[in-house]
Design a protein around this motif. Structure first.
Motif, PDB file in Angstrom:
ATOM      1  N   UNK A  83      -1.275   1.190   2.483  1.00  0.00           N
ATOM      2  CA  UNK A  83      -1.161   2.564   2.502  1.00  0.00           C
ATOM      3  C   UNK A  83      -2.569   3.216   2.998  1.00  0.00           C
ATOM      4  N   UNK A  84      -3.772   2.790   2.431  1.00  0.00           N
ATOM      5  CA  UNK A  84      -4.980   3.204   2.993  1.00  0.00           C
ATOM      6  C   UNK A  84      -4.998   3.449   4.646  1.00  0.00           C
ATOM      7  N   UNK A 104       2.224  10.282   5.069  1.00  0.00           N
ATOM      8  CA  UNK A 104       3.409  10.130   4.003  1.00  0.00           C
ATOM      9  C   UNK A 104       3.730   8.700   3.888  1.00  0.00           C
ATOM     10  N   UNK A 105       3.785   7.850   4.775  1.00  0.00           N
ATOM     11  CA  UNK A 105       4.139   6.234   4.492  1.00  0.00           C
ATOM     12  C   UNK A 105       2.914   5.939   3.833  1.00  0.00           C
ATOM     13  N   UNK A 146       0.293  -6.766  -4.277  1.00  0.00           N
ATOM     14  CA  UNK A 146      -0.041  -5.541  -4.956  1.00  0.00           C
ATOM     15  C   UNK A 146      -1.242  -4.764  -4.177  1.00  0.00           C
ATOM     16  N   UNK A 147      -2.397  -5.582  -4.352  1.00  0.00           N
ATOM     17  CA  UNK A 147      -3.518  -4.878  -3.731  1.00  0.00           C
ATOM     18  C   UNK A 147      -3.514  -4.687  -2.122  1.00  0.00           C
ATOM     19  N   UNK A 196       2.761   4.006   0.168  1.00  0.00           N
ATOM     20  CA  UNK A 196       2.610   2.633   0.059  1.00  0.00           C
ATOM     21  C   UNK A 196       1.496   2.378  -1.058  1.00  0.00           C
ATOM     22  N   UNK A 197       0.368   3.268  -0.650  1.00  0.00           N
ATOM     23  CA  UNK A 197      -0.714   3.470  -1.612  1.00  0.00           C
ATOM     24  C   UNK A 197      -0.470   3.471  -3.273  1.00  0.00           C
ATOM     25  N   UNK A 198       0.442   4.519  -3.425  1.00  0.00           N
ATOM     26  CA  UNK A 198       1.047   4.870  -4.726  1.00  0.00           C
ATOM     27  C   UNK A 198       2.076   3.417  -5.290  1.00  0.00           C
TER      28      UNK A 198
END
Length: 493
Positions: free
Chosen positions: A99-100, A259-260, A92-93, A264-266
């Protein structure tokens, strides 16, 4: 006013078709998400929640309307070692960091790199994915009875036959409903979606990844996040380009990168794995008539509704029905004209396309295949341009002067040919190098020009370089040496 126009164009056009397309894609996402979860070594809900989250978020902030993004095999295979060695929370991390990185890539406008992917690479990528999609269905035919084969054939017959009667409802959706109803009524014992894994019965919950927030955690997840971000962006941008071609519309590639990344960040905060665009589901969506963001958003919403609320019904969908849909996707995705074009297209283009297909299919690694194709395209292009370099010579009547007329492009691949074209044995007292029809692209080309001039001077010639265009002259001024006083004053040998 402009906002309303954009809203109508990207969300509210042809709503019935968008709704049905979204439902069809949601059904096709369920076994895929479960399968990719198994590949990554995590609970099925991790992939299902990811597909819901990524689809909904990219629908809002992505750059390509009607494209479907969710949990994918290309990113799932990169997570196996991380999950095995460090556990689910580190996944998850890593997804949050992934995402960042993708958001930063979009801010740096790395989406423009798609301009360097040739048509041959794109064709190879599409064909390879079509083959992989078909191969992914083959396990469903192992250790099964004739009933499965009959159901798949019946599904294909419905998919290809219904459009002759009506196009109001996607034929693939009709096929899934019809085969599911027949299976339930007849009591046939077939593999179903429920056999793939346990469906979640609750909504995803927001939570921070339970990992230490220190440099050691960053050291562990950074390599995985970088790789997942790169592969995810590559597949997403290539898929966006394919959907562009299928719909005859454009898309914002840099916005798609962002957007991708946002998706992924969320997603990492909702207990889910990272993902990217899916060419198979995108083809399903577009083929069903979808063109707006609404279908993508509803695919995610319907997916969550189906697994949480209608899970008991969804479990009874026969895998044969979904296999028929994916075989249709494989057939539709493959560029059949590329086989015929092997005889008429340049050999270099065919080699690039075939190499991309072979590497992707052999390794299952999309990034390696595309990278191979891009490198080969660059090599073939450089070789082709290098051959366009021309040098003509004109000697004066008294033999004391020589003019070399250079035409074409001078760069790293053609610089040696330029140096070798000059005669350094019988050097006249005056040499003019006319480059008015040439262009110098890099420091290798400038170095070649320096080598020629200085070598001719060492043989006693007075050398003039004429006709440099503005860009080439700037390069010579910055990186060249032959025009500098100390170079001009070297004694002849």
């Amino acid at each position: 006013m402009r906002f309303l126009q954009t809203l109508r164009r990207e969300w509210l056009a042809n709503i019935p078709t968008e709704i049905l397309s979204g439902l069809l894609v949601a059904l096709a996402l369920i076994p895929e998400a479960i399968g990719f979860s198994i590949v990554a070594g995590v609970d099925p809900k991790v992939g299902l929640y990811a597909s819901f989250s990524i689809a909904c978020v990219t629908a809002i902030v992505g750059g390509r309307p009607a494209m479907i993004s969710a949990a994918t095999a290309s990113t799932a295979v990169l997570m196996i070692t991380l999950v095995r060695d460090h556990g689910l929370q580190y996944l998850f991390a890593a997804t949050v960091l992934m995402g960042i990185i993708q958001i930063v890539a979009g801010a740096l406008r790395l989406g423009l790199l798609m301009k360097f992917v040739s048509r041959s690479v794109m064709t190879g990528f599409v064909n390879a994915l079509a083959i992989l999609i078909f191969m992914a269905q083959l396990p469903q035919f192992v250790h099964v009875g004739w009933e499965t084969y009959a159901m798949v054939l019946a599904g294909l017959a419905i998919i290809y036959g219904v459009p002759f009667l009506t196009k109001l409802v996607p034929s693939a959706l009709i096929s899934i409903i019809a085969l599911t109803a027949f299976t339930i009524i007849s009591g046939l014992k077939l593999r179903t979606v429920g056999d793939m894994g346990e469906l979640p019965s609750a909504l995803p919950v927001f939570a921070l990844p339970q990992v230490p927030f220190n440099l050691e955690t960053l050291r562990i997840i950074l390599p995985y996040s970088l790789t997942m971000a790169a592969v995810g962006l590559l597949e997403s941008l290539l898929t966006a380009t394919i959907v562009d071609d299928m719909t005859d519309t454009g898309s914002n590639k840099n916005r798609e990168c962002v957007g991708q990344g946002v998706a992924n960040f969320i997603t990492g905060f909702f207990g889910a794995m990272g993902g990217c665009a899916m060419i198979g589901q995108s083809v399903i969506n577009v083929t069903a008539g979808a063109r707006t963001r609404l279908s993508t958003f509803l695919a995610g919403v319907f997916l969550l509704f189906l697994i949480v609320v209608l899970g008991d019904w969804v479990k009874q969908i026969p895998m044969a029905a979904l296999v028929a849909v994916m075989i249709m996707v494989s057939i539709s995705t493959f560029d059949w004209s590329s086989i015929v074009n092997l005889r008429s297209h340049p050999l270099s283009s065919s080699v690039v396309m075939l190499a991309t297909v072979i590497i992707v299919v052999a390794t299952g690694d999309l990034s390696m295949g595309v990278l191979t194709g891009v490198v080969l395209s660059g090599v073939f292009f450089a070789a082709k341009v290098a051959r366009l370099l021309g040098i003509e010579t004109h000697r004066s009547e008294d033999g004391r002067a020589m003019t070399y007329v250079v035409t074409g492009q001078v760069f790293f691949a053609s610089s040696n040919s330029l140096v070798d074209a000059f005669d350094y044995r019988d050097v006249p007292s005056r040499v003019t190098i006319d480059v008015s029809a040439a262009h110098f692209w890099d420091i290798t080309a400038i170095g070649a020009l320096d080598a020629i001039v200085l070598k001719l001077r060492r043989h006693g010639a007075e050398v003039d370089v004429v006709g440099l265009n503005e860009a080439s002259a700037t390069m010579v001024e910055r990186f060249g040496t032959h025009h500098k006083p100390e170079a001009a004053q070297r004694p002849a040998h």
